[in-house]
Design a protein around this motif. Structure first.
Motif, short mmCIF file in Angstrom:
data_model
loop_
_atom_site.label_atom_id
_atom_site.label_comp_id
_atom_site.label_asym_id
_atom_site.label_seq_id
_atom_site.Cartn_x
_atom_site.Cartn_y
_atom_site.Cartn_z
N GLY A 3 0.83 -1.20 0.00
CA GLY A 3 0.00 0.00 0.00
C GLY A 3 0.85 1.24 0.00
N SER A 4 0.42 2.26 0.77
CA SER A 4 1.19 3.49 0.85
C SER A 4 1.93 3.59 2.18
CB SER A 4 0.23 4.69 0.71
OG SER A 4 -0.78 4.64 1.72
N SER A 5 2.07 2.48 2.88
CA SER A 5 2.68 2.51 4.21
C SER A 5 4.15 2.90 4.15
CB SER A 5 2.54 1.15 4.90
OG SER A 5 3.18 1.17 6.16
N PRO A 6 4.60 3.79 5.04
CA PRO A 6 6.03 4.12 5.10
C PRO A 6 6.85 3.02 5.75
CG PRO A 6 4.85 5.27 6.83
CD PRO A 6 3.81 4.56 6.01
N PHE A 7 6.19 2.01 6.31
CA PHE A 7 6.88 0.92 6.98
C PHE A 7 6.90 -0.32 6.07
CE2 PHE A 7 4.97 3.53 10.35
CZ PHE A 7 6.11 3.86 11.08
N GLN A 8 8.08 -0.64 5.58
CA GLN A 8 8.22 -1.78 4.69
C GLN A 8 7.83 -3.08 5.39
OE1 GLN A 8 12.18 -2.22 3.11
NE2 GLN A 8 11.83 -4.33 2.43
N MET A 9 8.26 -3.21 6.65
CA MET A 9 7.93 -4.39 7.45
C MET A 9 6.91 -4.00 8.51
SD MET A 9 9.78 -6.91 6.24
CE MET A 9 9.64 -8.11 7.58
N ARG A 10 5.87 -4.83 8.63
CA ARG A 10 4.83 -4.60 9.65
C ARG A 10 4.65 -5.91 10.41
NH1 ARG A 10 3.80 -2.56 4.95
NH2 ARG A 10 2.56 -4.36 4.29
N LEU A 11 5.25 -5.94 11.60
CA LEU A 11 5.35 -7.19 12.36
C LEU A 11 4.33 -7.22 13.50
CD1 LEU A 11 9.23 -7.24 12.85
CD2 LEU A 11 7.96 -8.26 10.97
N ALA A 35 -4.05 -10.75 5.83
CA ALA A 35 -5.09 -9.99 5.12
C ALA A 35 -5.17 -8.55 5.62
CB ALA A 35 -6.44 -10.69 5.30
N LEU A 36 -4.89 -8.35 6.90
CA LEU A 36 -4.98 -7.01 7.49
C LEU A 36 -3.78 -6.13 7.15
CD1 LEU A 36 -6.33 -7.97 11.04
CD2 LEU A 36 -7.56 -6.69 9.26
N GLY A 37 -2.70 -6.74 6.63
CA GLY A 37 -1.55 -5.93 6.22
C GLY A 37 -0.25 -6.27 6.89
N ALA A 38 -0.24 -7.28 7.75
CA ALA A 38 1.03 -7.70 8.36
C ALA A 38 1.84 -8.51 7.36
CB ALA A 38 0.77 -8.53 9.61
N ASN A 39 3.15 -8.39 7.43
CA ASN A 39 4.02 -9.25 6.61
C ASN A 39 5.13 -9.89 7.44
OD1 ASN A 39 5.63 -7.01 6.97
ND2 ASN A 39 5.66 -6.43 4.82
N GLY A 40 4.98 -9.85 8.76
CA GLY A 40 5.97 -10.48 9.62
C GLY A 40 5.45 -10.68 11.03
N LEU A 41 6.20 -11.48 11.79
CA LEU A 41 5.89 -11.78 13.19
C LEU A 41 7.15 -11.59 14.02
CD1 LEU A 41 4.09 -15.21 12.66
CD2 LEU A 41 2.93 -13.03 13.12
N LEU A 42 7.01 -10.96 15.17
CA LEU A 42 8.08 -10.95 16.17
C LEU A 42 7.61 -11.89 17.28
CD1 LEU A 42 10.76 -9.78 17.27
CD2 LEU A 42 9.38 -8.09 18.49
N ILE A 43 8.24 -13.05 17.39
CA ILE A 43 7.78 -14.06 18.34
C ILE A 43 8.69 -14.06 19.56
CG2 ILE A 43 7.20 -16.46 18.71
CD1 ILE A 43 6.70 -16.82 15.79
N GLU A 80 2.95 -15.79 4.19
CA GLU A 80 3.90 -14.74 3.83
C GLU A 80 4.21 -13.82 5.00
OE1 GLU A 80 2.06 -12.94 0.43
OE2 GLU A 80 2.69 -14.53 -0.91
N LEU A 81 4.41 -14.42 6.17
CA LEU A 81 4.76 -13.69 7.38
C LEU A 81 6.20 -14.06 7.77
CD1 LEU A 81 1.47 -14.35 9.39
CD2 LEU A 81 2.12 -12.18 8.31
N GLU A 82 7.11 -13.12 7.65
CA GLU A 82 8.50 -13.38 8.01
C GLU A 82 8.65 -13.39 9.53
OE1 GLU A 82 13.04 -11.98 6.94
OE2 GLU A 82 11.34 -11.08 5.89
N VAL A 83 9.31 -14.40 10.05
CA VAL A 83 9.42 -14.57 11.49
C VAL A 83 10.76 -14.04 12.01
CG1 VAL A 83 9.57 -16.24 13.38
CG2 VAL A 83 7.85 -16.53 11.58
N ILE A 84 10.67 -13.18 13.04
CA ILE A 84 11.84 -12.73 13.78
C ILE A 84 11.69 -13.23 15.21
CG2 ILE A 84 13.15 -10.75 14.63
CD1 ILE A 84 12.14 -9.14 12.26
N PRO A 85 12.56 -14.15 15.65
CA PRO A 85 12.47 -14.59 17.05
C PRO A 85 13.06 -13.55 17.99
CG PRO A 85 14.25 -15.74 15.92
CD PRO A 85 13.59 -14.85 14.90
N LEU A 86 12.58 -13.55 19.24
CA LEU A 86 13.11 -12.64 20.26
C LEU A 86 13.59 -13.46 21.45
CD1 LEU A 86 11.60 -9.27 21.49
CD2 LEU A 86 12.52 -10.92 23.12
#
Length: 482
Positions: A3-11, A35-43, A80-86
């Protein structure tokens, strides 16, 4: 879907240190996240990760198995959700340092929050935790190493001695440990970039931060969950971090879990305002500086605190926030999109009452939790203290003596049973999504205190039903003195 989001990644942040969802629920909710616009997860696994060997003691009773971790990653890939572990590596180490076998690694003996950075064993411990997590996340481009809220740093005996030496400061002590952790990540996992929360860096002078070497090793995540965050102040902070040499920056907002340790319902308007202001922060700086934004959804304030809003309860807020990031705000057309995604006929972001319906996964939990949170306690008070049948015909006097007019049971009993039935319905809904310990905890905190009062009333009613009414009970003999 950018979309027009300035944030490339939305976790979307999954905080698993409280009420971790079953994998079956994640399989239902990940498609909605996407569907809501997330493309990643911070777990943030905390004690839900299947640590092994000497670290096995860190596991929670219902920790995910290695195969379940792989299933979660598979489900994320499908959506299509990229995972970043914490992995926490400095502060918020309660789930590690609470264990007697590791208590000697605390910065301050009394508090399990913070790791002692002077002990070689401390770095070996977090290094082993990192390596086990990365073994199950071999494709992770980023690893979040925590490092926020490092309380009591500098107050341990070893730190006090170290700080007495010339030119040593708490900032230097903090940065040296962060550098050691980040260096371990890059040495063992060179394709993975460390991320860290930024609060311990904010007050560090530019020259010290630059000289520490940390900006060449990691990327900071600037977090602020306030509805009135200082946009200009954040822009200045971003400038400072850039001057110090950080190549990319991240932002962190909150969609739930940031407005009260025992908050049960999510104040969507607060979180919407937070995200609108983060959009303003992003617009105030160069377009390519912010790598992405983490929408945090805290489940506990720390390992020992109570549960705050359950994940299904926060989904409408998450939907509002993600869609606002994607479309640059929350106009009427965006609101209509959110309602369509969630199956909610009329979303009211200023209150809680109209959010109790929907067709998204877990919407039944939201509806029942809303009823309980808004009405259970007050309804029980109303019944026991102001209901005309209870106060007039089943007062404490009557209850102690198990006396009641039989007709009154028909007026009182259904009201008490209604909440018992709803509590049973909520328990069944929670069991589908969460493990037994989380279900028990939430019910014990939010339902059982009021339910116990009703159950005692029902028990007294049952016992009174077999007792002669006041009119039939023998009175004192007028011919005898008491």
């Amino acid at each position: 879907m950018s979309g027009s989001s300035p944030f490339q990644m939305r976790l979307v942040h999954l905080d698993l240190k409280g009420a971790p969802p079953k994998v079956s629920y994640l399989s239902e909710i990940f498609p909605l996240f996407r569907a809501l616009g997330a493309n990643g997860l911070l777990i943030e696994y905390e004690d839900m990760f299947p640590y092994d060997g000497p670290l096995r003691l860190l596991r929670a009773r219902h920790a995910y198995s290695p195969s379940e971790i792989k299933e979660i990653l598979h489900l994320a890939t499908l959506n299509e959700l990229e995972v970043i572990p914490l992995v926490q590596t400095f502060g918020h180490m309660e789930f590690v340092l609470k264990h007697k076998a590791l208590a000697h690694l605390r910065e301050v003996a009394l508090f399990p929050n913070t790791l002692n950075p002077h002990e070689a064993e401390s770095l070996a411990l977090v290094g082993a935790m990192i390596d086990q997590v990365m073994d199950l996340h071999p494709k992770a481009r980023w690893l979040h190493v925590g490092c926020d809220e490092v309380y009591y740093l500098g107050e341990g005996e070893a730190s006090r001695r170290w700080l007495q030496q010339e030119q040593n400061t708490k900032a230097k002590l903090c940065l040296s440990h962060v550098k050691a952790v980040a260096s371990h990540v890059l040495a063992r996992h060179p394709a993975t970039t460390p991320l860290l929360w930024d609060d311990m860096l904010r007050g560090v002078p530019e020259d010290q931060l630059t000289a520490s070497g940390v900006p060449q090793l990691a990327q900071p995540v600037l977090w602020d969950y306030g509805a009135d965050l200082d946009v200009h102040g954040k822009a200045l902070l971003m400038e400072k971090y850039q001057k110090c040499g950080f190549s990319r920056l991240w932002a962190a907002s909150a969609f739930k879990g940031a407005t009260g340790a025992s908050q049960a319902l999510t104040p969507t308007e607060h979180h919407l305002r937070n995200h609108v202001q983060w959009l303003q922060v992003a617009a105030s700086g160069p377009a390519d500086v912010l790598q992405g934004i983490v929408l945090t959804g805290w489940q506990r304030y720390d390992h020992f605190s109570v549960l705050c809003e359950l994940l299904p309860v926060g989904i409408p807020s998450l939907a509002v926030c993600l869609q606002s990031l994607l479309h640059g705000g929350f106009a009427e057309d965006v609101k209509a999109r959110v309602e369509n995604f969630l199956g909610i006929s009329s979303l009211n972001i200023t209150g809680f009452t109209s959010a109790g319906t929907g067709s998204f996964p877990g919407s039944d939990i939201l509806a029942l939790v809303t009823q309980v949170s808004l009405h259970l306690h007050s309804s029980v008070d109303e019944l026991l203290q102001r209901d005309r049948y209870v106060t007039g015909w089943f007062s404490p006097y009557h209850r102690r003596r198990k006396l009641i007019h039989p007709v009154m049971i028909q007026h009182i009993q259904p009201q008490a049973l209604r909440w018992s039935a709803l509590a049973g319905e909520l328990e069944a809904a929670l069991q589908r999504v969460f493990y037994p310990d989380a279900v028990d905890e939430w019910l014990e905190e939010n339902v059982h205190p009021s339910l116990r009062r009703l159950q005692q009333l029902l028990q007294d009613l049952g016992e009174a039903a077999g007792t002669p009414s006041p009119q039939a009970s023998p009175g004192p003999d007028p011919g005898r003195e008491p």
